[in-house]
Design a protein around this motif. Structure first.
Motif, PDB file in Angstrom:
ATOM      1  N   THR A  76      21.887  45.272  62.716  1.00 51.37           N
ATOM      2  CA  THR A  76      21.274  44.658  61.779  1.00 51.37           C
ATOM      3  C   THR A  76      21.375  42.961  61.482  1.00 51.37           C
ATOM      4  N   GLU A  77      20.300  42.477  61.633  1.00 46.99           N
ATOM      5  CA  GLU A  77      20.489  40.771  61.333  1.00 46.99           C
ATOM      6  C   GLU A  77      21.264  40.507  59.994  1.00 46.99           C
ATOM      7  N   GLY A  78      22.403  39.777  60.164  1.00 47.36           N
ATOM      8  CA  GLY A  78      23.297  39.320  58.950  1.00 47.36           C
ATOM      9  C   GLY A  78      23.933  40.397  58.453  1.00 47.36           C
ATOM     10  N   ALA A  79      24.237  41.512  59.061  1.00 48.75           N
ATOM     11  CA  ALA A  79      25.098  42.470  58.605  1.00 48.75           C
ATOM     12  C   ALA A  79      26.446  42.334  58.581  1.00 48.75           C
ATOM     13  N   SER A  80      27.481  42.865  57.929  1.00 46.51           N
ATOM     14  CA  SER A  80      28.903  42.501  57.913  1.00 46.51           C
ATOM     15  C   SER A  80      29.344  43.544  58.775  1.00 46.51           C
ATOM     16  N   TRP A  81      28.409  44.449  59.411  1.00 43.93           N
ATOM     17  CA  TRP A  81      29.236  45.250  60.231  1.00 43.93           C
ATOM     18  C   TRP A  81      28.587  45.293  61.584  1.00 43.93           C
ATOM     19  N   VAL A  82      29.369  45.898  62.608  1.00 40.51           N
ATOM     20  CA  VAL A  82      28.814  45.725  64.205  1.00 40.51           C
ATOM     21  C   VAL A  82      28.479  47.217  64.357  1.00 40.51           C
ATOM     22  N   VAL A  83      27.477  47.610  65.037  1.00 39.88           N
ATOM     23  CA  VAL A  83      27.141  48.875  65.332  1.00 39.88           C
ATOM     24  C   VAL A  83      27.443  49.074  66.795  1.00 39.88           C
ATOM     25  N   MET A  84      28.157  50.195  67.266  1.00 41.75           N
ATOM     26  CA  MET A  84      28.701  50.521  68.631  1.00 41.75           C
ATOM     27  C   MET A  84      28.464  51.845  68.813  1.00 41.75           C
ATOM     28  N   THR A  85      28.568  52.317  70.221  1.00 40.03           N
ATOM     29  CA  THR A  85      28.567  53.561  70.495  1.00 40.03           C
ATOM     30  C   THR A  85      29.843  53.870  71.467  1.00 40.03           C
ATOM     31  N   ASP A  86      30.328  55.169  71.249  1.00 40.15           N
ATOM     32  CA  ASP A  86      31.382  55.624  71.921  1.00 40.15           C
ATOM     33  C   ASP A  86      31.115  55.959  73.350  1.00 40.15           C
ATOM     34  N   PRO A  87      32.031  56.401  74.115  1.00 37.06           N
ATOM     35  CA  PRO A  87      31.654  56.737  75.800  1.00 37.06           C
ATOM     36  C   PRO A  87      30.472  57.799  75.786  1.00 37.06           C
ATOM     37  N   GLU A  88      30.078  58.498  74.832  1.00 33.83           N
ATOM     38  CA  GLU A  88      28.924  59.480  75.053  1.00 33.83           C
ATOM     39  C   GLU A  88      27.783  59.151  74.304  1.00 33.83           C
ATOM     40  N   ASP A  89      27.892  57.752  73.882  1.00 34.39           N
ATOM     41  CA  ASP A  89      26.679  57.254  73.116  1.00 34.39           C
ATOM     42  C   ASP A  89      26.411  57.709  71.623  1.00 34.39           C
ATOM     43  N   ASN A  90      27.317  57.942  71.182  1.00 36.39           N
ATOM     44  CA  ASN A  90      27.416  58.371  69.748  1.00 36.39           C
ATOM     45  C   ASN A  90      27.678  57.043  68.882  1.00 36.39           C
ATOM     46  N   GLU A  91      26.558  56.776  68.063  1.00 32.21           N
ATOM     47  CA  GLU A  91      26.862  55.394  67.240  1.00 32.21           C
ATOM     48  C   GLU A  91      27.970  55.568  66.268  1.00 32.21           C
ATOM     49  N   PHE A  92      28.658  54.345  65.908  1.00 30.18           N
ATOM     50  CA  PHE A  92      29.426  54.361  65.022  1.00 30.18           C
ATOM     51  C   PHE A  92      29.322  52.817  64.406  1.00 30.18           C
ATOM     52  N   CYS A  93      30.038  52.652  63.302  1.00 32.78           N
ATOM     53  CA  CYS A  93      30.012  51.119  62.857  1.00 32.78           C
ATOM     54  C   CYS A  93      31.533  50.546  62.791  1.00 32.78           C
ATOM     55  N   VAL A  94      31.707  49.239  63.150  1.00 31.66           N
ATOM     56  CA  VAL A  94      33.077  48.644  62.946  1.00 31.66           C
ATOM     57  C   VAL A  94      32.833  47.766  61.507  1.00 31.66           C
ATOM     58  N   LEU A  95      33.215  47.940  60.250  1.00 31.14           N
ATOM     59  CA  LEU A  95      33.140  47.548  59.069  1.00 31.14           C
ATOM     60  C   LEU A  95      34.106  46.429  58.943  1.00 31.14           C
ATOM     61  N   ARG A  96      33.906  45.587  57.895  1.00 31.98           N
ATOM     62  CA  ARG A  96      34.957  44.340  57.739  1.00 31.98           C
ATOM     63  C   ARG A  96      36.426  44.964  57.686  1.00 31.98           C
ATOM     64  N   THR A  97      37.326  44.019  57.860  1.00 30.80           N
ATOM     65  CA  THR A  97      38.657  44.243  58.005  1.00 30.80           C
ATOM     66  C   THR A  97      39.219  44.542  56.810  1.00 30.80           C
ATOM     67  N   LEU A  98      40.052  45.308  56.849  1.00 33.83           N
ATOM     68  CA  LEU A  98      41.153  45.623  55.606  1.00 33.83           C
ATOM     69  C   LEU A  98      42.177  44.752  55.348  1.00 33.83           C
ATOM     70  N   ASP A  99      42.269  43.890  56.472  1.00 31.83           N
ATOM     71  CA  ASP A  99      43.475  42.842  56.468  1.00 31.83           C
ATOM     72  C   ASP A  99      43.378  41.575  55.533  1.00 31.83           C
ATOM     73  N   ARG A 100      43.324  41.842  54.388  1.00 31.26           N
ATOM     74  CA  ARG A 100      42.973  40.615  53.396  1.00 31.26           C
ATOM     75  C   ARG A 100      44.369  40.601  52.680  1.00 31.26           C
TER      76      ARG A 100
END
Length: 128
Positions: A104-128
């Motif tokens: 998604t253009e400008g999104a704060s997350w990154v869309v990824m897929t696992d080894p069997e192509d299931n989508e998941f998202c990496v959101l912003r860090t909790l390290d603040r």
């Protein structure tokens, strides 16, 4: 009366491989194996603990013969505890994840897929 979310089931071709991937992603351990089915969690749940309070669900990987044919209707979101979101994306790529072409253009997350192509998202860090 209410229900508790106790597990999330993932249909897959190779439960051992996918359980190993998600264990590495989340820092969880295998807590049960039953035939070809593998369960991972951050703790080993008991019925009494679930009755007492809402606890984190486990992930169960179950073998199915059919392959994935469409976008997931349900997906997992993860947030890095330390480091940046991009650091976590790099770590997940090394574990076997892939960047999805569906960003998604400008999104704060990154869309990824696992080894069997299931989508998941990496959101912003909790390290603040």
């Amino acid at each position: 009366m209410t229900s508790r979310l106790i597990e999330v089931v993932v249909d897959c071709h190779d439960p051992e491989r996918l359980a190993a991937f998600w264990s590495a992603v989340l820092g969880w351990e295998v807590i049960d194996r039953d035939g070809d089915t593998v369960e991972i969690g951050s703790w080993d749940p008991t019925a009494e603990e679930f009755r007492a309070r809402q606890m984190p669900p486990t992930l169960i990987f179950i073998p199915v013969p059919e392959g994935k044919t469409a976008k997931n209707r349900l997906h997992l979101d993860v947030s890095p505890v330390e480091g940046t979101t991009e650091d976590e994306v790099t770590r997940l790529l090394a574990l076997g994840a892939k960047r999805s072409e569906h960003q998604t253009e400008g999104a704060s997350w990154v869309v990824m897929t696992d080894p069997e192509d299931n989508e998941f998202c990496v959101l912003r860090t909790l390290d603040r």
